[in-house]
Design an enzyme around this catalytic site. Structure first.
Site, short mmCIF file in Angstrom:
data_model
loop_
_atom_site.label_atom_id
_atom_site.label_comp_id
_atom_site.label_asym_id
_atom_site.label_seq_id
_atom_site.Cartn_x
_atom_site.Cartn_y
_atom_site.Cartn_z
CB CYS A 71 -2.53 9.36 8.83
SG CYS A 71 -1.56 8.21 9.08
CG HIS A 77 -4.55 5.03 9.76
ND1 HIS A 77 -3.73 5.94 9.54
CD2 HIS A 77 -5.66 4.56 10.14
CE1 HIS A 77 -4.37 7.27 10.13
NE2 HIS A 77 -5.37 6.33 10.84
CD GLN A 100 5.00 3.23 7.05
OE1 GLN A 100 3.63 3.68 6.49
NE2 GLN A 100 5.87 2.33 7.86
CG HIS A 152 -4.71 6.29 5.30
ND1 HIS A 152 -2.89 7.49 5.06
CD2 HIS A 152 -4.32 6.51 6.82
CE1 HIS A 152 -2.57 7.03 5.55
NE2 HIS A 152 -2.71 6.75 7.02
CE LYS A 182 0.49 -1.17 16.47
NZ LYS A 182 2.00 -1.36 15.26
NE ARG A 185 7.73 6.26 9.93
CZ ARG A 185 7.18 5.61 10.08
NH1 ARG A 185 7.73 4.31 10.64
NH2 ARG A 185 5.47 5.55 9.84
CG ASP A 243 0.54 4.60 4.95
OD1 ASP A 243 -0.18 3.70 5.37
OD2 ASP A 243 0.87 5.89 5.30
#
Ligand SMILES: [Zn+2]
Length: 562
Positions: free
Chosen positions: A261, A437, A308, A312, A391, A290, A310
């Site tokens: 992000c 997200h 991922q 946005h 979420k 991570r 991912d």
């Protein structure tokens, strides 16, 4: 690990000093599981500190249930069993004395284990006590003993993880048999993708990219390393620091990105936006780093470097609902292709979070409206939202009946303010957009692991890294087999040739073992007629097939996701 549940069954004593234990299945729900390895030199003080930290953590989570679970795989420097058991018992007693509802799994056993970890940002933490970790961070210490070993001995010590004891249905065993990936000692909890595994991952990414392009997404890629200042702006320094890999460049501290992000917001900020330009939909497939509990013990399900699917979406708040609708449309389309059923839950505001009650209320009710519009039952996971917004989490159910959290759709009213994102509205004034997200498959590696078990290694044709194995009846037919292979490759079929020494039957067996969807077998008869014989994975055999016809059908089936 903050868990929906843990289930274990002691199977076999692993060491002589193992405790007495029944071999019954134990199941505990809504519990913090403290996987613990006791290392050489650990003592009562470390045990007390660990329990104190666990107690603080339980308070943050708003629960009071703890399971101490001896887990030797976390360390290669284990204490002697008698000492380890002493430390574990101290932890148990300390925990009870602190008023925590405490369970402890037996020490010294091989246990069959299943844990369902909650998906919220605080669900997983790791700490180490004693030794170097207790003092200030220090530069890496050269291992004196290792230094004295030559490259030859060092190399001999580098081992590939051995999954020999695991059942055939485990994705690590399937991955090894299909030559997709491995885990190697120098990079614990990280995946070595082999060519076929990477191809499989790329097939998934290509599939998603085509879908994203149709839906008006653009793709970006950002640096892995960013100055900690960026993580201070985003709040990750405060809320996620324990899980970040940090390093120094000169005097400045940097962190490897655990999430995409913040860097995505910098890309947004690099130009001016009008309401006419929005929504902007940024997809990103960068690796994330991570520092979570992981290891060979969980294979692809839990790794330290993950990618991922991912994205946005940055848009005015009024557009959030329709954008969420489009994301969920895409999710349903994708899950249907994999034949996965799913269930959505709404995660609400956690204790540790940013923003006003009113904003959280507004964002949460938007998510509920979106879920209701699809006729979904509204199940809530209280306090399991991210620190910046509520979420929708979506659990998929695989062919073995297991549930996996894959999709997540977050509505964020906080980060846009923190990053001063803006656009010019129809009134000519500057406004703050919202950020959505979202991931649909989540970690691609984990999804691949789940799919390998879901399909028991028999990947559908469209996903198979090798769709066709070309097998000559004998060496004499090698050149016809090679030209057949070229014909397949030219048409975009993922094919390979079994041209090594060996009998046709052993090559057929090998292709079957690798679950390759189709074998093309060519001998004298086929060469003379200019045709091929096809043997499919389910045993169906066709002879006298024209290569063009075979390719046409294969391409058509691939494009139908069969
Ligand atoms: Zn994000």
């Amino acid at each position: 690990m903050h868990s929906d549940f843990i289930e274990y069954r002691p199977v076999k004593k692993e060491i002589q000093g193992a405790e007495d234990s029944s071999t019954d299945l134990v199941r505990e729900e809504e519990i913090l599981v403290l996987f613990t390895a006791v290392e050489q030199g650990d003592g009562v003080e470390n045990a007390k500190q660990a329990v104190k930290d666990a107690g603080d953590f339980l308070k943050k989570l708003g629960t009071n249930r703890l399971m101490i679970y001896p887990f030797a795989h976390l360390s290669q420097n284990l204490a002697r069993p008698a000492e380890a058991l002493e430390v574990l018992k101290t932890m148990e007693n300390e925990s009870r004395a602190a008023g925590i509802e405490t369970r402890r799994a037996p020490f010294g056993w091989n246990k069959a284990l299943q844990v369902k970890v909650k998906g919220h940002p605080l669900a997983e933490m790791s700490r180490s006590y004693g030794g170097l970790a207790e003092t200030a961070p220090q530069p890496p210490q050269p291992h004196r003993v290792e230094r004295e070993l030559g490259e030859h001995e060092l190399l001999a010590r580098i081992k590939k993880a051995d999954f020999g004891v695991l059942p055939d249905t485990d994705h690590r065993v399937i991955g090894e048999r299909l030559d997709l990936f491995s885990f190697q000692e120098p990079s614990p909890g990280m995946v070595y993708w082999h060519d076929k595994g990477l191809r499989l991952r790329n097939i998934l990414i290509d599939f998603l990219r085509a879908e994203l392009a149709r839906r008006g997404y653009v793709e970006i890629s950002n640096p892995a390393l960013a100055n900690t200042n960026l993580w201070r702006v985003s709040g990750h320094s405060e809320h996620y620091r324990d899980n970040m890999f940090l390093t120094h460049l000169g005097d400045e501290e940097f962190g490897l990105k655990p999430m995409n992000c913040p860097s995505t917001f910098l890309v947004y900020r690099s130009r001016k936006w009008s309401f006419r330009d929005l929504p902007v939909r940024y997809a990103i497939f960068d690796p994330l780093y991570r520092n979570e509990l992981s290891g060979v013990a969980s294979g692809l399900f839990r790794v330290k470097i993950l990618t991922q699917d991912d994205a946005h979406i940055i848009c005015p708040e009024e557009q959030a609902e329709s954008e969420l609708g489009d994301m969920l449309d895409m999710m349903e389309k994708v899950y249907k292709i994999f034949n996965l059923s799913y269930k959505a839950k709404i995660s609400t505001r956690p204790d540790e979070s940013m923003g006003s009650d009113e904003e959280w209320e507004r964002a949460t009710s938007t998510l509920i409206r979106v879920a209701k519009a699809r006729g979904w039952p509204i199940e809530r996971k209280e306090k399991e939202g991210t620190f910046y917004g509520p979420k929708i989490d979506v659990d998929i159910k695989d062919s073995l009946g297991r549930e996996w959290q894959c999709g997540t759709f977050q509505l964020d009213l906080q980060m846009p303010k923190r990053f001063k994102l803006s656009y010019t509205g129809p009134d000519g004034k500057e406004h703050t957009p919202v950020v959505l997200h979202r991931t649909i498959l989540g970690s691609l590696g984990r999804f691949i692991g789940v799919m390998l078990e879901h399909y028991a290694g028999r990947l559908p044709l469209w996903l198979s890294p090798v769709q066709v194995e070309v097998i000559p009846v004998s060496d004499e037919h090698g050149s016809y087999a090679e030209s057949t292979l070229r014909g397949l490759l030219e048409k975009g079929v993922r094919a390979e040739g079994a041209f090594e020494a060996g009998t046709m039957n052993s090559k057929i067996r090998n292709a079957q073992l690798q679950k390759i969807p189709a074998m093309v077998i060519v001998g004298a008869k086929e060469k003379e007629a200019g045709t091929i014989s096809v043997r499919e994975r389910d045993g169906k055999v066709s002879t006298g097939v024209k290569l063009d016809d075979f390719v046409r059908e294969l391409v058509a089936r691939t494009s139908r996701f069969e």
